[in-house]
Structure formats: structure tokens, C-alpha cells
Design an enzyme around this catalytic site. Structure first.
Site, mmCIF file in Angstrom:
data_model
loop_
_atom_site.group_PDB
_atom_site.id
_atom_site.type_symbol
_atom_site.label_atom_id
_atom_site.label_comp_id
_atom_site.label_asym_id
_atom_site.label_seq_id
_atom_site.Cartn_x
_atom_site.Cartn_y
_atom_site.Cartn_z
ATOM 1 N N GLU A 116 49.110 35.022 56.080
ATOM 2 C CA GLU A 116 47.972 35.423 55.245
ATOM 3 C C GLU A 116 46.737 34.653 55.690
ATOM 4 O O GLU A 116 46.826 33.688 56.449
ATOM 5 C CB GLU A 116 48.268 35.187 53.761
ATOM 6 N N HIS A 237 38.619 38.249 44.956
ATOM 7 C CA HIS A 237 39.461 38.717 46.058
ATOM 8 C C HIS A 237 38.677 39.777 46.825
ATOM 9 O O HIS A 237 38.073 40.665 46.223
ATOM 10 C CB HIS A 237 40.767 39.306 45.510
ATOM 11 N N ARG A 281 39.010 33.306 51.895
ATOM 12 C CA ARG A 281 38.785 34.427 50.986
ATOM 13 C C ARG A 281 37.333 34.577 50.546
ATOM 14 O O ARG A 281 36.813 35.678 50.439
ATOM 15 C CB ARG A 281 39.642 34.158 49.758
ATOM 16 N N HIS A 336 39.491 37.370 40.680
ATOM 17 C CA HIS A 336 40.910 37.224 40.986
ATOM 18 C C HIS A 336 41.536 35.965 40.386
ATOM 19 O O HIS A 336 42.634 36.030 39.854
ATOM 20 C CB HIS A 336 41.069 37.201 42.515
ATOM 21 N N ARG A 371 40.827 28.797 46.400
ATOM 22 C CA ARG A 371 42.283 28.682 46.516
ATOM 23 C C ARG A 371 42.796 29.386 47.764
ATOM 24 O O ARG A 371 42.402 30.513 48.064
ATOM 25 C CB ARG A 371 42.948 29.287 45.274
HETATM 26 C C1 SIN Z 1 47.225 38.617 47.724
HETATM 27 O O1 SIN Z 1 48.341 39.102 47.837
HETATM 28 O O2 SIN Z 1 46.289 38.871 48.479
HETATM 29 C C2 SIN Z 1 46.974 37.669 46.604
HETATM 30 C C3 SIN Z 1 47.770 36.457 46.780
HETATM 31 C C4 SIN Z 1 47.079 35.302 46.160
HETATM 32 O O3 SIN Z 1 46.124 35.465 45.432
HETATM 33 O O4 SIN Z 1 47.480 34.182 46.436
#
Ligand code: SIN
Length: 511
Positions: A116, A237, A281, A336, A371
Site C-alpha cells: 500500500e 482518503h 495519502r 476518512h 496515518r
Molecule cells: C484503504 O484500504 O485504503 C484504507 C486502509 C486504511 O485506511 O488504513
């Protein structure tokens, strides 16, 4: 004194952090009451968590570096140490051995760790892109069967009960003894009270949180006098479906190779950050917003991957919502996660005696200004276990004290009262306390929110409807967020000041 109930540990909320606190306290032999507004698991943010749970794999140091980098200089390295040191044992003990969560790849050669954004290696344990759902459901079943735990659903905490600086329990709007609604509040006295009430999505028009995310724990703790920190850091997000009723398109999809394109079909992220779609993010969220403003639309192009094969749940959601994902999924940033909250120590203790906070409503110091993806389930699990164990092993007994008197004598709220006020609150938060902030906008926001809170307080004096308390909580937290944002002139992570230069140059700005 009115009738009351007692318990060793009262947990307010039923996401992963609340469940972990309840489990740890019950393992210590404490009697635990979990009071939750939720009527179904899906009412907790955990059930909605897609990406997964970050692990340390072979290198806690590497996860620590990534968490600190995402936090943009504002995370606390000592608490990040706690997170990475506890991570492997907590995941193995609770998720693998106790709940038997079937993480992808777990029955084969080894886990299928996902990549990620802003992670320097693939280290995310997941189940499809519905990880929270596959953790929370068995967790609630386990607690349901636990002899020391009782879960009281559809029961909101209205206020904390305090006695000379001690938190002695909470007033619920459902009586734990009779199971009936308690119009004037049902006092529950506890040796320790653990807040695990989740986030603040309802303060914004578009959020990835479930309805009812009104910042209850943060508001109740603040009203009782507990310290609240870092609440200016509200994370947006970057890739939620671009609609009034958004759904999250997990960062894991970008981790597998999806790219962002503007309305001209151009892939723009490489111009914004060297890590392109896998940048932190906050960087991606602001870039998506800028490209939407400039060109009208941003789509997540999932053609580089086998979207339906790798993310069957998301592909199904797209189909249910009439989204042709083969043409790219229209996305926009969306509220988010609250990175700050009730200030707690490494055991989840708040600044008021006998009060704990865990999960999204807590500020542990792990997230700093932003975060890192897939650390919220991990933080909730680690701090939930620590707080539950500490709360129980402190061995404090419930000490009933005089609860505040709630009145419920007046007629119901005027029809549409809460809806109309919530609309006003969300307009203000979206417009002035969103992705971009300026001093004058934040002043304006505080003015409107103060008036709104005043109007709501007038009703709170005579009525105890849950809607009203949620509205009060949202107004209190909205004000806390706006005030913290206004008092912090420096951009960091998801707190972005458009007037930073002006503030820095101002002779009286204290620099
Ligand atoms: C996501 O799946 O993009 C969200 C995961 C997160 O907020 O840690």
C-alpha cells in the site's frame, strides 16, 4: 440515588479496539460491559476497513520508519516503538490463533502480503479488500460467548460520570438491567471506563465511516475535562467513489498498480511526487482535488491489474452501484480518519483517572499528522489489548457516585431539528475545515460552530434524545478541530494551511 448498574470495566464502542479491550480485560478475570450504539457489526468502522493490517514481517524498524515518515515529523517515535514491538504478537495471538482469521494466502505457502501507499515493502495482511469485516465478525462472536463479557447493543453513552476528577462510569441511553430505553439516562459505574467510539465521519458530508460517527468519545472526554490533542489532523482518503454516497476504493488497488488519470486521460501523480500513486495519502488527496478542480474529474484506472480477480468485493460493489470500472472509477477525496483524539499514554490511559481511550477516538502519538495506510486496525488492536489489560489489572472496583441529572420532560425535538443542524455543521466543516484551511476560514468556522453549539445546548438541558447528544458531540468535536487547526499555523501531513507563508511572515504570529 437512582438505580444503577456496576461493572469492573465499561467499554464504550464495539470496533476492533473496543473488542480487544474487552477481550484483554476479560482474560484478566474482569467483568466487562460493552455498551455500543451499534445494532449490527456494520455500524462500526472496523467492519468497513478494506485494505488490511500492517505487520512488521522481518523488520519492525522498517515499519517504524514508514509510520514516522507518513506522520510528517509529528508522530511520537516512542509510541511507534510500542506499536511495532507489540504488532507481531498481537496479530498472532488474537487474529490468527484466537479468531482464526483466514488472511489471504494463509492456507498456502505463506501470507499474501499486499503493498500500500507509503509502505517500503509489501507487508499488509488482508482478506480480499474486506479485512475489517473478516476480523470484527468472529471477534464479536467470541465476546458474545465469553462468560465475563456482556454486549449491550443500541446503547449510546450520553455523558461520562465524574467524581472529583475521577471518571466513575457513564450514563447510557439504555438500561443494562432491563434492556429498556432509559429516557433520563441509565448510570453504569465502572472501575475503569474505556472509550472506543471511533471517528468523526458524520461531521463531513462525504466520509468513508458508517453513519453515527459523531466523535462521541472525544466530545464526552473533552466535556469531562480530559486532554485532547492533534485533532487538526483529519485524514482525507484520496480515492473514494465520487458521489454523495461514496464508497472507499482501497489504497491496495493502487498498491497493485492502478493509476490516477484526470479528465484529459493524463496520469498526473508522477508530477506531484516521486512515489506517484503510492505517495503519502495527504499528498495524493490534495493532488486528486487539484486535478478535479482543473479538469473536472479524476478516475482510478484499474486496467493495469486484474481488478475483478484481485478485488472481487470491490468489483461487486461497483457493479451494484452501476459503476463501469472498466472505464475507470470516478474518485474524489473524502473524510476518512481522525489522527488525533483523546490524549493517552502507552497503556491507553487518558489524563483523567480511570478513563482510557483506544482506537480512532484516541491520540496515541502513532499517527502524527498523517496515518500510514493499514495501521488503524493494528493500533486499535495493540492499544485495545494494552488498555483492557491495564484497566482490569488495576483491580479497581466500581465506586458509585451521584450521576448528573438528565431531564427528559419536554416534547420531542422539533421535526428535522437535528438534520437541519447537521447539514449546517457539515457545510461549515467541508468548506472551512477540509483539505485546505486558512486562518480567516477557521475563524469563520468557529463562529458558526459556537452558535450552533449554543443552540444545541439549549435543548440538551431538557431533552435526552440520542440525536441531540450526537449533534452536541459533533458540534463539540467540530469546534475542537477548527480551534486546533486555527492554532496550528504550520502545514503538516493532512493539516494544510493555504496561508502558511502569510502566517509565518506576520509580525505578531509568534515566530
Ligand atoms: C484503504 O484500504 O485504503 C484504507 C486502509 C486504511 O485506511 O488504513
Amino acid at each position: 440515588m437512582t438505580d444503577y448498574a456496576t461493572t469492573d470495566v465499561l467499554v464504550v464502542g464495539s470496533g476492533i479496539a473496543g473488542c480487544a479491550a474487552a477481550l484483554a480485560a476479560a482474560r484478566e478475570g474482569a467483568d466487562v460491559l460493552v455498551a455500543t450504539k451499534a445494532e449490527r457489526p456494520a455500524d462500526a468502522s472496523t467492519d468497513w476497513a478494506q485494505g488490511g493490517i500492517a505487520t512488521t514481517r522481518d523488520s519492525p524498524e522498517s515499519l517504524k520508519r514508514d509510520v514516522l515518515a507518513a506522520g510528517d515529523g509529528e508522530a511520537d517515535p516512542d509510541t511507534v516503538d510500542v506499536l511495532v514491538e507489540d504488532a507481531a504478537d498481537a496479530v498472532e495471538d488474537v487474529l490468527v490463533d484466537t479468531l482464526d482469521v483466514s488472511f489471504d494466502g494463509g492456507d498456502g505457502e505463506g501470507f499474501d502480503y499486499a503493498q500500500e501507499a507509503a509502505h517500503s515493502e509489501a507487508r499488509i495482511l488482508h482478506v480480499d479488500a474486506a479485512t475489517g469485516h473478516h476480523i470484527l465478525r468472529p471477534f464479536l462472536r467470541l465476546l458474545d460467548d465469553h462468560e465475563n463479557v456482556r454486549i449491550l447493543e443500541d446503547a449510546a453513552a450520553l455523558d461520562l460520570i465524574t467524581d472529583e476528577g475521577l471518571v466513575t462510569g457513564a450514563l447510557l441511553d439504555r438500561d443494562p438491567e432491563t434492556g429498556e430505553r432509559a429516557g433520563t439516562g441509565a448510570p453504569v459505574f465502572a472501575g475503569s471506563t474505556v472509550l472506543a467510539t471511533g471517528g468523526i465521519g458524520d461531521l463531513y458530508r462525504r466520509s468513508t465511516n458508517p453513519a453515527g460517527s459523531t466523535g462521541d468519545g472525544v466530545a464526552m472526554a473533552a466535556l469531562a475535562g480530559a486532554d485532547v490533542e492533534d485533532v487538526e489532523y483529519v485524514q482525507f482518503h484520496p480515492t473514494a467513489y465520487d458521489d454523495e454516497d461514496p464508497f472507499l476504493v482501497s489504497e491496495a488497488v493502487r498498491g497493485e498498480g492502478a493509476v490516477l488519470r484526470n479528465a484529459d486521460g493524463e496520469r498526473f501523480m508522477p508530477e506531484y511526487h516521486e512515489d506517484a500513486e503510492l505517495a503519502p495519502r495527504d499528498v495524493v488527496a490534495r493532488a486528486v482535488a487539484a486535478e478535479r478542480d482543473a479538469t473536472g474529474e479524476v478516475r482510478l484506472d484499474v486496467s493495469p491489474l486484474d481488478f475483478a480477480g484481485e478485488f472481487p468485493g470491490l468489483a461487486e460493489t461497483c457493479e451494484d452501484r452501476g459503476v463501469d470500472w472498466e472505464a475507470g472509477i470516478p474518485v474524489a477525496p473524502c473524510e476518512h480518519f481522525l489522527c488525533g483524539g483523546v490524549a493517552v499514554d502507552t497503556e491507553g490511559r487518558a489524563s483523567l483517572d480511570r478513563l482510557f481511550a483506544v482506537g480512532e477516538c484516541a491520540r496515541t502519538g502513532v499517527h502524527g499528522a498523517n496515518r500510514l495506510a493499514s495501521t488503524s486496525l493494528l493500533e486499535g488492536l495493540v492499544w485495545g489489548l494494552r488498555a483492557g489489560e491495564t484497566a482490569a489489572s488495576d483491580g479497581r472496583e466500581a465506586e458509585p457516585s451521584e450521576p448528573p441529572e438528565l431531564r427528559d420532560r419536554d416534547p420531542d425535538l422539533p421535526s428535522g431539528f437535528a438534520d437541519e443542524k447537521f447539514r449546517r455543521l457539515r457545510r461549515v466543516m467541508d468548506e472551512y475545515v477540509g483539505l485546505h484551511r486558512s486562518g480567516s476560514d477557521l475563524e469563520r468556522a468557529q463562529g458558526v460552530l459556537r452558535r450552533l453549539k449554543g443552540e444545541v445546548d439549549a435543548y440538551v438541558r431538557t431533552r435526552t434524545s440520542r440525536d441531540l447528544y450526537q449533534l452536541r458531540n459533533a458540534a463539540v468535536v467540530g469546534l475542537l478541530v477548527a480551534r486546533a487547526a486555527s492554532e496550528n499555523p504550520e502545514s503538516a501531513g493532512c493539516h494544510h494551511r493555504t496561508d502558511e507563508a502569510a502566517v509565518e511572515e506576520a509580525p505578531d504570529a509568534g515566530h
